[in-house]
Design a protein around this motif. Structure first.
Motif, PDB file in Angstrom:
ATOM      1  N   ARG A  76      -3.562  43.509  -4.843  1.00  0.00           N
ATOM      2  CA  ARG A  76      -3.424  41.378  -5.406  1.00  0.00           C
ATOM      3  C   ARG A  76      -3.525  41.148  -3.899  1.00  0.00           C
ATOM      4  O   ARG A  76      -2.654  41.820  -2.645  1.00  0.00           O
ATOM      5  CB  ARG A  76      -2.737  41.353  -5.660  1.00  0.00           C
ATOM      6  CG  ARG A  76      -2.686  39.559  -6.537  1.00  0.00           C
ATOM      7  CD  ARG A  76      -2.343  38.749  -7.418  1.00  0.00           C
ATOM      8  NE  ARG A  76      -2.550  37.672  -7.854  1.00  0.00           N
ATOM      9  CZ  ARG A  76      -2.173  37.070  -8.440  1.00  0.00           C
ATOM     10  NH1 ARG A  76      -0.677  36.727  -7.798  1.00  0.00           N
ATOM     11  NH2 ARG A  76      -3.301  36.617  -9.296  1.00  0.00           N
ATOM     12  N   PHE A  77      -4.865  40.515  -3.276  1.00  0.00           N
ATOM     13  CA  PHE A  77      -5.159  39.848  -2.513  1.00  0.00           C
ATOM     14  C   PHE A  77      -5.530  38.802  -2.800  1.00  0.00           C
ATOM     15  O   PHE A  77      -6.566  38.075  -3.905  1.00  0.00           O
ATOM     16  CB  PHE A  77      -6.446  40.701  -1.873  1.00  0.00           C
ATOM     17  CG  PHE A  77      -7.728  40.641  -2.238  1.00  0.00           C
ATOM     18  CD1 PHE A  77      -8.838  39.851  -2.116  1.00  0.00           C
ATOM     19  CD2 PHE A  77      -8.041  41.991  -2.862  1.00  0.00           C
ATOM     20  CE1 PHE A  77      -9.951  40.173  -2.591  1.00  0.00           C
ATOM     21  CE2 PHE A  77      -8.824  41.581  -4.106  1.00  0.00           C
ATOM     22  CZ  PHE A  77      -9.983  40.940  -3.494  1.00  0.00           C
ATOM     23  N   SER A  78      -5.556  37.478  -1.281  1.00  0.00           N
ATOM     24  CA  SER A  78      -6.297  36.287  -1.279  1.00  0.00           C
ATOM     25  C   SER A  78      -7.512  36.557  -0.861  1.00  0.00           C
ATOM     26  O   SER A  78      -7.470  36.541   0.788  1.00  0.00           O
ATOM     27  CB  SER A  78      -5.171  35.414  -1.000  1.00  0.00           C
ATOM     28  OG  SER A  78      -3.737  34.902  -1.334  1.00  0.00           O
ATOM     29  N   PRO A  79      -8.686  35.493  -1.153  1.00  0.00           N
ATOM     30  CA  PRO A  79      -9.486  36.213  -0.597  1.00  0.00           C
ATOM     31  C   PRO A  79      -9.618  35.524   0.937  1.00  0.00           C
ATOM     32  O   PRO A  79     -11.069  35.567   1.743  1.00  0.00           O
ATOM     33  CB  PRO A  79     -10.802  35.734  -1.135  1.00  0.00           C
ATOM     34  CG  PRO A  79     -10.279  35.617  -2.436  1.00  0.00           C
ATOM     35  CD  PRO A  79      -8.944  35.217  -2.969  1.00  0.00           C
ATOM     36  N   GLU A  80      -9.271  34.125   0.715  1.00  0.00           N
ATOM     37  CA  GLU A  80      -9.614  33.359   2.340  1.00  0.00           C
ATOM     38  C   GLU A  80      -8.182  32.250   2.641  1.00  0.00           C
ATOM     39  O   GLU A  80      -7.202  32.324   1.563  1.00  0.00           O
ATOM     40  CB  GLU A  80     -10.464  32.418   1.573  1.00  0.00           C
ATOM     41  CG  GLU A  80     -12.010  33.078   1.760  1.00  0.00           C
ATOM     42  CD  GLU A  80     -13.413  31.701   1.435  1.00  0.00           C
ATOM     43  OE1 GLU A  80     -13.311  31.370   2.723  1.00  0.00           O
ATOM     44  OE2 GLU A  80     -13.318  31.638   1.062  1.00  0.00           O
ATOM     45  N   GLU A  81      -7.826  31.954   3.961  1.00  0.00           N
ATOM     46  CA  GLU A  81      -6.947  31.382   4.153  1.00  0.00           C
ATOM     47  C   GLU A  81      -7.500  29.830   5.106  1.00  0.00           C
ATOM     48  O   GLU A  81      -8.492  30.028   5.285  1.00  0.00           O
ATOM     49  CB  GLU A  81      -6.543  31.550   5.457  1.00  0.00           C
ATOM     50  CG  GLU A  81      -5.316  33.219   5.010  1.00  0.00           C
ATOM     51  CD  GLU A  81      -4.892  33.259   5.962  1.00  0.00           C
ATOM     52  OE1 GLU A  81      -3.338  34.362   6.060  1.00  0.00           O
ATOM     53  OE2 GLU A  81      -5.218  33.674   7.117  1.00  0.00           O
ATOM     54  N   ALA A  82      -6.704  29.104   4.630  1.00  0.00           N
ATOM     55  CA  ALA A  82      -6.971  27.851   5.105  1.00  0.00           C
ATOM     56  C   ALA A  82      -6.860  27.558   6.859  1.00  0.00           C
ATOM     57  O   ALA A  82      -7.931  26.400   7.088  1.00  0.00           O
ATOM     58  CB  ALA A  82      -6.319  26.208   4.186  1.00  0.00           C
ATOM     59  N   GLU A  83      -6.215  28.398   7.464  1.00  0.00           N
ATOM     60  CA  GLU A  83      -6.003  28.202   8.301  1.00  0.00           C
ATOM     61  C   GLU A  83      -7.233  28.321   9.507  1.00  0.00           C
ATOM     62  O   GLU A  83      -7.504  29.540   8.745  1.00  0.00           O
ATOM     63  CB  GLU A  83      -4.792  28.916   8.746  1.00  0.00           C
ATOM     64  CG  GLU A  83      -3.486  28.721   8.165  1.00  0.00           C
ATOM     65  CD  GLU A  83      -2.753  29.341   6.986  1.00  0.00           C
ATOM     66  OE1 GLU A  83      -2.093  29.005   7.022  1.00  0.00           O
ATOM     67  OE2 GLU A  83      -3.685  29.720   6.420  1.00  0.00           O
ATOM     68  N   THR A  84      -7.137  28.110  10.773  1.00  0.00           N
ATOM     69  CA  THR A  84      -7.709  28.578  11.391  1.00  0.00           C
ATOM     70  C   THR A  84      -6.848  28.889  13.564  1.00  0.00           C
ATOM     71  O   THR A  84      -6.485  28.085  13.200  1.00  0.00           O
ATOM     72  CB  THR A  84      -9.158  27.822  12.347  1.00  0.00           C
ATOM     73  OG1 THR A  84      -8.972  26.767  10.651  1.00  0.00           O
ATOM     74  CG2 THR A  84     -10.133  28.156  13.236  1.00  0.00           C
ATOM     75  N   PRO A  85      -7.141  30.240  13.385  1.00  0.00           N
ATOM     76  CA  PRO A  85      -8.097  31.473  12.804  1.00  0.00           C
ATOM     77  C   PRO A  85      -7.259  31.855  11.315  1.00  0.00           C
ATOM     78  O   PRO A  85      -6.147  32.012  10.907  1.00  0.00           O
ATOM     79  CB  PRO A  85      -7.871  32.825  14.011  1.00  0.00           C
ATOM     80  CG  PRO A  85      -6.730  32.427  14.306  1.00  0.00           C
ATOM     81  CD  PRO A  85      -6.481  31.205  14.243  1.00  0.00           C
ATOM     82  N   GLY A  86      -7.939  32.445  10.423  1.00  0.00           N
ATOM     83  CA  GLY A  86      -7.061  32.973   9.492  1.00  0.00           C
ATOM     84  C   GLY A  86      -8.899  33.414   8.757  1.00  0.00           C
ATOM     85  O   GLY A  86      -9.437  33.972   8.986  1.00  0.00           O
TER      86      GLY A  86
END
Length: 375
Positions: free
Chosen positions: A229-239
């Protein structure tokens, strides 16, 4: 009698290892905070899963921790030592007796772990970067030796899952936990083989996959599912960006996994950054790897028309999370042609009938906006 238009959701599906699901509906893994303090599964938790396992083709449990310092929640069950095998078996048996395939999700919480839950409050991660937000602990950067030990722990928990009678495991590389922390440029600022470039940030996730696959090949006497299972994106920068995720899933697709499971709150959500594409993340992911490895789609699917529309993107499996808590009889109602009787909002007076353990129930009714019907 079932409305014929929903028939595609009830076709069987056979994984390439030969394990067959009776339909395309999966119970998504969801934290329930309801295990015993010693890491064993509680009676209330077993009943909660059993109540939801007679419809879905496959049930993925809440995450279990593979290392003592990876416990991410109060009331989480453990898979980090052999004396927990009977507890793990109790849950697997309850799910399988109702006719579903049982998958144990396993993880290490990394920097997301509450210090009070773990030995010496020793919070660890890829680097000493705290998660964003007030009061988050600064984690200790793991040594090379500790990283290798945690990789072995994922393998050992897989062995316990095999001994406990599960049909498979899901490697939890999503939701900001340790595996994702190694992949993320936010949490991984290392300069050794375990971090730095995008390619090096893949080292830990791929090593976990390889170890789990090795343990399965050596210990499983019958076909055994390994998903990721994976999360496609993060809100953080860098992320993590969508572009990073396309590299991740290309690598995962080479690993002969049985499925990839996208972690999303909303099935039709669109990328933030990293690709010039107006389609949903799931459609982009399905196009990229769906012909190589089955993809499970998830996110705010409540009625069978939602599920059918999601299924028409080409993803072969649809996971329901909150909806199976709200209405455990969802699958049966569709099969019986009673889809108009499906409940899509939580009823505050229905805890007992829904067989929801008290810690989970308290979280639901005191978190406005999480479940439909709680304002």
């Amino acid at each position: 009698m079932m409305n014929k238009k929903y028939a595609p959701l009830f076709e069987t599906m056979t994984f390439k290892n030969g394990i067959q699901l009776k339909n395309r509906i999966v119970m998504a893994p969801m934290t329930n905070w309801s295990s015993n303090p010693d890491g064993t599964v509680s009676e209330a938790e077993v009943k909660y899963y059993a109540r939801r396992s007679n419809g879905a083709g496959m049930v993925i449990t809440a995450c279990t921790y593979v290392t003592a310092n990876g416990k991410g929640f109060h009331g989480e069950f453990g898979g980090d030592r052999d004396e927990l095998i009977p507890s793990l078996r109790q849950l697997a048996t309850a799910i399988k007796e109702q006719g579903a395939i049982a998958i144990l999700q396993m993880f290490h919480g990394g920097r997301q772990v509450p210090p009070e839950l773990i030995p010496d409050g020793d919070v660890v991660s890829a680097s000493n970067i705290p998660a964003e937000g007030n009061g988050k602990p600064e984690p200790r950067e793991l040594s090379d030796q500790e990283i290798r030990s945690i990789i072995r722990d994922f393998g050992e928990t897989t062995r316990r899952a095999i001994e406990a009678g599960y049909d498979g495991v899901e490697i939890h590389g999503a939701n900001g936990y340790l595996i994702q922390q190694f992949f993320s440029p936010h949490s991984n600022r290392r300069e050794d083989k375990w971090g730095g470039s995008l390619e090096k940030r893949l080292t830990f996730p791929m090593a976990v996959v390889d170890e789990v696959k090795r343990v399965v090949s050596e210990n499983a006497k019958r076909p055994f599912i390994v998903g990721y299972r994976f999360s496609p994106e993060e809100a953080e920068t860098p992320g993590i960006t969508m572009a990073d995720t396309l590299v991740l899933i290309d690598e995962l697709a080479k690993k002969d996994l049985d499925y990839l499971h996208v972690s999303l709150q909303e099935f039709w959500s669109k990328p933030r950054r990293g690709v010039d594409d107006t389609r949903s993340r799931i459609e982009i992911i399905q196009e990229r790897v769906g012909n190589r490895v089955p993809v499970i789609g998830v996110g705010s699917i409540y009625n069978p028309d939602d599920a059918l529309k999601a299924f028409q993107t080409g993803v072969p499996l649809i996971a329901l999370g909150r909806e199976l808590i709200i209405d455990p009889d969802w699958v049966q109602k569709v099969l019986d042609g009673k889809e108009n009787e499906i409940i899509t909002e939580i009823n505050k007076n229905n805890q007992e009938q829904l067989v929801i353990p008290d810690p989970l129930w308290q979280a639901i009714i005191h978190t406005p906006g999480w479940f439909p019907g709680i304002h």
